[in-house]
Design a protein around this motif. Structure first.
Motif, PDB file in Angstrom:
ATOM      1  N   LYS A   2     -43.016  25.596 -49.179  1.00 37.40           N
ATOM      2  CA  LYS A   2     -42.850  26.674 -48.228  1.00 37.40           C
ATOM      3  C   LYS A   2     -43.315  27.989 -48.845  1.00 37.40           C
ATOM      4  CE  LYS A   2     -39.009  24.665 -45.646  1.00 37.40           C
ATOM      5  NZ  LYS A   2     -37.607  24.847 -45.182  1.00 37.40           N
ATOM      6  N   TRP A   3     -43.880  28.833 -47.993  1.00 33.22           N
ATOM      7  CA  TRP A   3     -44.387  30.128 -48.438  1.00 33.22           C
ATOM      8  C   TRP A   3     -43.772  31.226 -47.604  1.00 33.22           C
ATOM      9  CZ3 TRP A   3     -47.793  30.524 -52.567  1.00 33.22           C
ATOM     10  CH2 TRP A   3     -48.311  29.297 -53.023  1.00 33.22           C
ATOM     11  N   SER A   4     -43.664  32.377 -48.206  1.00 32.66           N
ATOM     12  CA  SER A   4     -43.127  33.538 -47.509  1.00 32.66           C
ATOM     13  C   SER A   4     -44.240  34.553 -47.316  1.00 32.66           C
ATOM     14  CB  SER A   4     -41.983  34.156 -48.319  1.00 32.66           C
ATOM     15  OG  SER A   4     -41.373  35.200 -47.607  1.00 32.66           O
ATOM     16  N   GLU A   5     -44.415  35.006 -46.074  1.00 30.63           N
ATOM     17  CA  GLU A   5     -45.390  36.053 -45.788  1.00 30.63           C
ATOM     18  C   GLU A   5     -44.686  37.408 -45.870  1.00 30.63           C
ATOM     19  OE1 GLU A   5     -48.559  36.263 -42.372  1.00 30.63           O
ATOM     20  OE2 GLU A   5     -46.790  37.398 -41.729  1.00 30.63           O
ATOM     21  N   LEU A   6     -45.131  38.226 -46.800  1.00 30.05           N
ATOM     22  CA  LEU A   6     -44.583  39.567 -46.968  1.00 30.05           C
ATOM     23  C   LEU A   6     -45.540  40.553 -46.318  1.00 30.05           C
ATOM     24  CD1 LEU A   6     -42.846  41.024 -50.072  1.00 30.05           C
ATOM     25  CD2 LEU A   6     -44.722  42.309 -49.036  1.00 30.05           C
ATOM     26  N   VAL A  30     -54.632  39.027 -50.518  1.00 27.60           N
ATOM     27  CA  VAL A  30     -53.977  39.851 -49.509  1.00 27.60           C
ATOM     28  C   VAL A  30     -54.815  39.881 -48.246  1.00 27.60           C
ATOM     29  CG1 VAL A  30     -52.821  41.332 -51.201  1.00 27.60           C
ATOM     30  CG2 VAL A  30     -55.056  42.005 -50.307  1.00 27.60           C
ATOM     31  N   VAL A  31     -54.148  40.123 -47.133  1.00 24.30           N
ATOM     32  CA  VAL A  31     -54.804  40.334 -45.846  1.00 24.30           C
ATOM     33  C   VAL A  31     -54.510  41.764 -45.429  1.00 24.30           C
ATOM     34  CG1 VAL A  31     -54.766  39.770 -43.392  1.00 24.30           C
ATOM     35  CG2 VAL A  31     -54.731  37.940 -45.095  1.00 24.30           C
ATOM     36  N   TYR A  68     -48.846  36.401 -49.568  1.00 26.56           N
ATOM     37  CA  TYR A  68     -48.125  35.136 -49.458  1.00 26.56           C
ATOM     38  C   TYR A  68     -47.553  34.752 -50.817  1.00 26.56           C
ATOM     39  CZ  TYR A  68     -50.415  35.071 -44.968  1.00 26.56           C
ATOM     40  OH  TYR A  68     -50.850  35.424 -43.717  1.00 26.56           O
ATOM     41  N   LEU A  69     -46.229  34.555 -50.839  1.00 26.75           N
ATOM     42  CA  LEU A  69     -45.514  34.233 -52.072  1.00 26.75           C
ATOM     43  C   LEU A  69     -44.746  32.933 -51.890  1.00 26.75           C
ATOM     44  CD1 LEU A  69     -44.035  37.800 -52.623  1.00 26.75           C
ATOM     45  CD2 LEU A  69     -45.905  36.799 -53.953  1.00 26.75           C
ATOM     46  N   PRO A  70     -44.677  32.089 -52.927  1.00 25.03           N
ATOM     47  CA  PRO A  70     -43.926  30.830 -52.806  1.00 25.03           C
ATOM     48  C   PRO A  70     -42.431  31.089 -52.671  1.00 25.03           C
ATOM     49  CG  PRO A  70     -44.625  31.187 -55.077  1.00 25.03           C
ATOM     50  CD  PRO A  70     -45.283  32.248 -54.255  1.00 25.03           C
ATOM     51  N   VAL A  71     -41.789  30.284 -51.815  1.00 26.00           N
ATOM     52  CA  VAL A  71     -40.345  30.393 -51.641  1.00 26.00           C
ATOM     53  C   VAL A  71     -39.667  29.676 -52.800  1.00 26.00           C
ATOM     54  CG1 VAL A  71     -38.375  29.817 -50.177  1.00 26.00           C
ATOM     55  CG2 VAL A  71     -40.536  30.542 -49.134  1.00 26.00           C
ATOM     56  N   ASN A  72     -39.015  30.447 -53.658  1.00 26.49           N
ATOM     57  CA  ASN A  72     -38.283  29.870 -54.795  1.00 26.49           C
ATOM     58  C   ASN A  72     -37.065  30.732 -55.093  1.00 26.49           C
ATOM     59  OD1 ASN A  72     -39.209  32.127 -56.307  1.00 26.49           O
ATOM     60  ND2 ASN A  72     -41.062  31.008 -56.884  1.00 26.49           N
ATOM     61  N   SER A  73     -36.336  30.380 -56.150  1.00 29.42           N
ATOM     62  CA  SER A  73     -35.087  31.084 -56.461  1.00 29.42           C
ATOM     63  C   SER A  73     -35.316  32.519 -56.912  1.00 29.42           C
ATOM     64  CB  SER A  73     -34.326  30.316 -57.550  1.00 29.42           C
ATOM     65  OG  SER A  73     -35.123  30.165 -58.717  1.00 29.42           O
ATOM     66  N   GLU A 105     -41.382  33.207 -42.938  1.00 31.42           N
ATOM     67  CA  GLU A 105     -41.730  31.963 -43.619  1.00 31.42           C
ATOM     68  C   GLU A 105     -42.902  31.276 -42.929  1.00 31.42           C
ATOM     69  OE1 GLU A 105     -39.092  28.159 -44.282  1.00 31.42           O
ATOM     70  OE2 GLU A 105     -38.302  29.798 -45.517  1.00 31.42           O
ATOM     71  N   VAL A 106     -43.828  30.733 -43.720  1.00 40.26           N
ATOM     72  CA  VAL A 106     -44.956  29.970 -43.178  1.00 40.26           C
ATOM     73  C   VAL A 106     -45.080  28.676 -43.960  1.00 40.26           C
ATOM     74  CG1 VAL A 106     -46.231  32.009 -42.430  1.00 40.26           C
ATOM     75  CG2 VAL A 106     -46.608  31.117 -44.718  1.00 40.26           C
TER      76      VAL A 106
END
Length: 314
Positions: A2-6, A30-31, A68-73, A105-106
């Protein structure tokens, strides 16, 4: 995965520093959603930029910058650090605008392909066209210079006004056999342009190790690696003199830090091409260049950005 769009709602002035912050935080690209892109009819006529954009994706004012950043702790901590770094930009007199930061989340498939729709072949000067590695493109003239670039590898897609201004200046001043220093190489687009324009040797410097690796990858992709030395370095510290041209597309505050060093490292009769300068910093940079001994040859503008070409007297 899972990835997080910031998404950051900010100003055009803050695009480069915030993009760099996101890159350093682990974003692989980046976009930038800038509403000015919807109305660049003059640019289309001049440089042939062709792609379809959806107005619904753009803010009414300011710009969106997405990463886009990976969803982690560590995601929460990373986002907090990004917010703090963006807030710190005001210390450098950079207008960060609304500075609204949102997270969504994406899935991995969406992340891997979503940003690619924003990058199409772009003709940015008389001779040079930049194309993403995944796009097919047929040159429209026999002397057209094609630069292939993967904009996901490091900050610097070649389409931002500061980069366009830098490449246009390189096209005018680089001569066959020149030695060029690229300070703050990013993805290596200016280095590659200098090589294609005839420079015999280019030294590319960046403080970010990821950017150095990206430059190395992209110069190989464009088959100019035999003329390029890309290395990690803080501006021009410890670099030997001897450049015919020094080019730097970086924040004005950083340019001011090494103008004297650039004067020492460039040959008499050589040029210092600077870009990434906001309108509010124009006079400060110009005065510093003159104080170091440079002569101002050109001052050019595109949108809210300034570039300068300064010459060291012979």
């Amino acid at each position: 995965m899972k990835w997080s769009e910031l998404k950051v709602h900010t100003t055009n002035e803050a695009i480069e520093p915030i993009s760099n912050i996101l890159h350093e935080a682990g974003a692989s690209g980046v976009v930038i959603e800038d509403p000015q892109d919807l109305y660049r009819e003059d640019d289309v006529k001049l440089f042939g930029t062709i792609y379809e954009l959806d107005p619904n994706n753009y803010p009414e004012e300011g710009v969106y910058i997405k990463a886009y950043l990976p969803v982690n702790s560590f995601l929460g901590e990373t986002v907090d650090e990004i917010k703090q770094s963006i807030n710190n930009l005001v210390k450098y007199d950079i207008d960060i605008g609304h500075n609204n930061v949102t997270i969504s989340e994406v899935n991995e498939e969406e992340w891997a392909t979503a940003w690619k729709k924003y990058y199409k072949p772009v003709k940015i000067s008389e001779k040079i066209t930049i194309i993403p590695t995944w796009e097919e493109y047929e040159p429209v003239s026999s002397d057209e210079i094609i630069i292939e670039l993967d904009p996901g590898m490091a900050f610097g897609t070649g389409t931002h006004p500061t980069t366009v201004l830098s490449i246009q200046a390189l096209e005018q001043y680089v001569k066959e056999g020149h030695v060029v220093y690229d300070v703050g190489s990013g993805s290596g687009v200016l280095t590659i342009a200098a090589a294609h324009l005839g420079a015999k040797r280019i030294k590319a410097f960046d403080l970010d190790e990821v950017a150095v690796k990206s430059t190395q990858i992209n110069v190989k992709l464009n088959q100019v690696q035999n003329r390029v030395e890309a290395e990690q370095n803080n501006l021009l510290e410890g670099v030997e003199p001897g450049a015919d041209i020094i080019v730097s597309n970086i924040l004005a505050e950083i340019i001011l830090e090494f103008i004297d060093d650039a004067y020492d490292k460039v040959q008499p009769g050589g040029y210092f091409i600077t870009s990434g300068i906001i309108q509010g910093k124009k006079n400060e940079v110009k005065e510093a260049l003159i104080a170091s001994g440079f002569e101002i040859v050109e001052v050019n503008a595109m949108e809210d950005w300034i570039s300068m070409v300064a010459k060291k007297p012979e």
